[in-house]
Design a protein around this motif. Sequence first.
Motif, PDB file in Angstrom:
ATOM      1  N   GLY A  92      -7.130  -0.821  -6.459  1.00 58.09           N
ATOM      2  CA  GLY A  92      -7.244  -0.428  -5.056  1.00 58.09           C
ATOM      3  C   GLY A  92      -6.933  -1.530  -4.053  1.00 58.09           C
ATOM      4  O   GLY A  92      -6.891  -1.278  -2.864  1.00 58.09           O
ATOM      5  N   SER A  93      -6.720  -2.738  -4.490  1.00 58.32           N
ATOM      6  CA  SER A  93      -6.413  -3.838  -3.577  1.00 58.32           C
ATOM      7  C   SER A  93      -4.904  -4.068  -3.524  1.00 58.32           C
ATOM      8  O   SER A  93      -4.214  -3.928  -4.529  1.00 58.32           O
ATOM      9  N   HIS A  94      -4.410  -4.434  -2.371  1.00 64.10           N
ATOM     10  CA  HIS A  94      -2.984  -4.731  -2.235  1.00 64.10           C
ATOM     11  C   HIS A  94      -2.761  -6.106  -1.624  1.00 64.10           C
ATOM     12  O   HIS A  94      -1.741  -6.361  -1.005  1.00 64.10           O
ATOM     13  N   SER A  95      -3.727  -6.998  -1.817  1.00 58.83           N
ATOM     14  CA  SER A  95      -3.542  -8.362  -1.331  1.00 58.83           C
ATOM     15  C   SER A  95      -2.553  -9.078  -2.247  1.00 58.83           C
ATOM     16  O   SER A  95      -2.386  -8.719  -3.414  1.00 58.83           O
ATOM     17  N   ILE A  96      -1.917 -10.095  -1.720  1.00 57.64           N
ATOM     18  CA  ILE A  96      -0.933 -10.845  -2.495  1.00 57.64           C
ATOM     19  C   ILE A  96      -1.551 -11.416  -3.772  1.00 57.64           C
ATOM     20  O   ILE A  96      -0.904 -11.468  -4.811  1.00 57.64           O
ATOM     21  N   LYS A  97      -2.817 -11.797  -3.705  1.00 54.69           N
ATOM     22  CA  LYS A  97      -3.490 -12.398  -4.875  1.00 54.69           C
ATOM     23  C   LYS A  97      -3.679 -11.387  -6.005  1.00 54.69           C
ATOM     24  O   LYS A  97      -3.793 -11.760  -7.156  1.00 54.69           O
ATOM     25  N   ASP A  98      -3.710 -10.099  -5.673  1.00 52.67           N
ATOM     26  CA  ASP A  98      -3.841  -9.054  -6.682  1.00 52.67           C
ATOM     27  C   ASP A  98      -2.494  -8.485  -7.111  1.00 52.67           C
ATOM     28  O   ASP A  98      -2.284  -8.184  -8.280  1.00 52.67           O
ATOM     29  N   VAL A  99      -1.584  -8.337  -6.163  1.00 53.09           N
ATOM     30  CA  VAL A  99      -0.273  -7.758  -6.476  1.00 53.09           C
ATOM     31  C   VAL A  99       0.572  -8.726  -7.304  1.00 53.09           C
ATOM     32  O   VAL A  99       1.258  -8.324  -8.238  1.00 53.09           O
ATOM     33  N   LEU A 100       0.501 -10.009  -6.979  1.00 49.53           N
ATOM     34  CA  LEU A 100       1.327 -10.995  -7.686  1.00 49.53           C
ATOM     35  C   LEU A 100       1.112 -10.963  -9.201  1.00 49.53           C
ATOM     36  O   LEU A 100       2.084 -10.779  -9.947  1.00 49.53           O
ATOM     37  N   PRO A 101      -0.102 -11.109  -9.721  1.00 48.47           N
ATOM     38  CA  PRO A 101      -0.240 -11.086 -11.184  1.00 48.47           C
ATOM     39  C   PRO A 101       0.068  -9.731 -11.811  1.00 48.47           C
ATOM     40  O   PRO A 101       0.469  -9.664 -12.973  1.00 48.47           O
ATOM     41  N   ALA A 102      -0.097  -8.656 -11.045  1.00 41.69           N
ATOM     42  CA  ALA A 102       0.203  -7.333 -11.591  1.00 41.69           C
ATOM     43  C   ALA A 102       1.705  -7.136 -11.779  1.00 41.69           C
ATOM     44  O   ALA A 102       2.141  -6.578 -12.785  1.00 41.69           O
ATOM     45  N   LYS A 162       0.821  -1.212   0.000  1.00 43.51           N
ATOM     46  CA  LYS A 162       0.000   0.000   0.000  1.00 43.51           C
ATOM     47  C   LYS A 162       0.856   1.264   0.000  1.00 43.51           C
ATOM     48  O   LYS A 162       0.506   2.260  -0.615  1.00 43.51           O
ATOM     49  N   GLU A 163       1.969   1.211   0.705  1.00 45.05           N
ATOM     50  CA  GLU A 163       2.825   2.388   0.836  1.00 45.05           C
ATOM     51  C   GLU A 163       3.754   2.586  -0.360  1.00 45.05           C
ATOM     52  O   GLU A 163       4.282   3.677  -0.546  1.00 45.05           O
ATOM     53  N   THR A 164       3.965   1.559  -1.178  1.00 43.37           N
ATOM     54  CA  THR A 164       5.003   1.666  -2.204  1.00 43.37           C
ATOM     55  C   THR A 164       4.587   1.319  -3.626  1.00 43.37           C
ATOM     56  O   THR A 164       5.325   1.625  -4.561  1.00 43.37           O
ATOM     57  N   ILE A 165       3.442   0.680  -3.809  1.00 40.27           N
ATOM     58  CA  ILE A 165       3.105   0.182  -5.152  1.00 40.27           C
ATOM     59  C   ILE A 165       1.811   0.805  -5.658  1.00 40.27           C
ATOM     60  O   ILE A 165       0.793   0.811  -4.961  1.00 40.27           O
ATOM     61  N   TYR A 166       1.885   1.299  -6.877  1.00 43.04           N
ATOM     62  CA  TYR A 166       0.669   1.677  -7.597  1.00 43.04           C
ATOM     63  C   TYR A 166       0.721   0.963  -8.936  1.00 43.04           C
ATOM     64  O   TYR A 166       1.713   1.016  -9.658  1.00 43.04           O
ATOM     65  N   HIS A 167      -0.342   0.284  -9.248  1.00 42.05           N
ATOM     66  CA  HIS A 167      -0.460  -0.380 -10.545  1.00 42.05           C
ATOM     67  C   HIS A 167      -1.944  -0.402 -10.890  1.00 42.05           C
ATOM     68  O   HIS A 167      -2.776  -0.761 -10.048  1.00 42.05           O
ATOM     69  N   PRO A 168      -2.318  -0.039 -12.097  1.00 44.43           N
ATOM     70  CA  PRO A 168      -3.749   0.021 -12.436  1.00 44.43           C
ATOM     71  C   PRO A 168      -4.466  -1.313 -12.293  1.00 44.43           C
ATOM     72  O   PRO A 168      -5.669  -1.343 -11.996  1.00 44.43           O
ATOM     73  N   ASP A 169      -3.761  -2.431 -12.452  1.00 42.22           N
ATOM     74  CA  ASP A 169      -4.413  -3.735 -12.319  1.00 42.22           C
ATOM     75  C   ASP A 169      -4.814  -4.058 -10.882  1.00 42.22           C
ATOM     76  O   ASP A 169      -5.595  -4.977 -10.652  1.00 42.22           O
ATOM     77  N   LEU A 170      -4.307  -3.311  -9.911  1.00 41.87           N
ATOM     78  CA  LEU A 170      -4.631  -3.589  -8.516  1.00 41.87           C
ATOM     79  C   LEU A 170      -6.035  -3.149  -8.145  1.00 41.87           C
ATOM     80  O   LEU A 170      -6.613  -3.660  -7.200  1.00 41.87           O
TER      81      LEU A 170
END
Length: 114
Positions: free
Chosen positions: A40-50, A30-38
């Motif tokens: 608004g979620s920063h769970s591992i299941k969302d961050v990993l594929p992004a 949440k503090e370091t990553i912005y990616h449109p595929d997220l």
Amino acid sequence: MNKFKADFPAYAARIDAVNARMIDFCKLAKETIYHPDLRGSHSIKDVLPALVPAYRTAYKDLPINNGRLAAVKFEAMKVADPQQAQVLRQNLLNYCKLDTLALVELHQAMLRML
């Protein structure tokens, strides 16, 4: 963590030492990553594929593919017959193995972003 220390007071100092080294991945993301595929979620299941597209469908085919289900199945092992318990155990190990690998891959991806 306090309950854990209460249950094992002889290990309280060691528990504190391990806990001091823990990092909450969701908070870090949440503090370091912005990616449109997220979205608004920063769970591992969302961050990993992004961040690691090769893992886009990594959890899809696992019989146990999320933490809530893992907790339910872990509890189910208590009342399962031995054969069922062995299948549940293997499914849980496969899920935990992927979660651990996911954190390693995300760590590598975040290092590449620096």
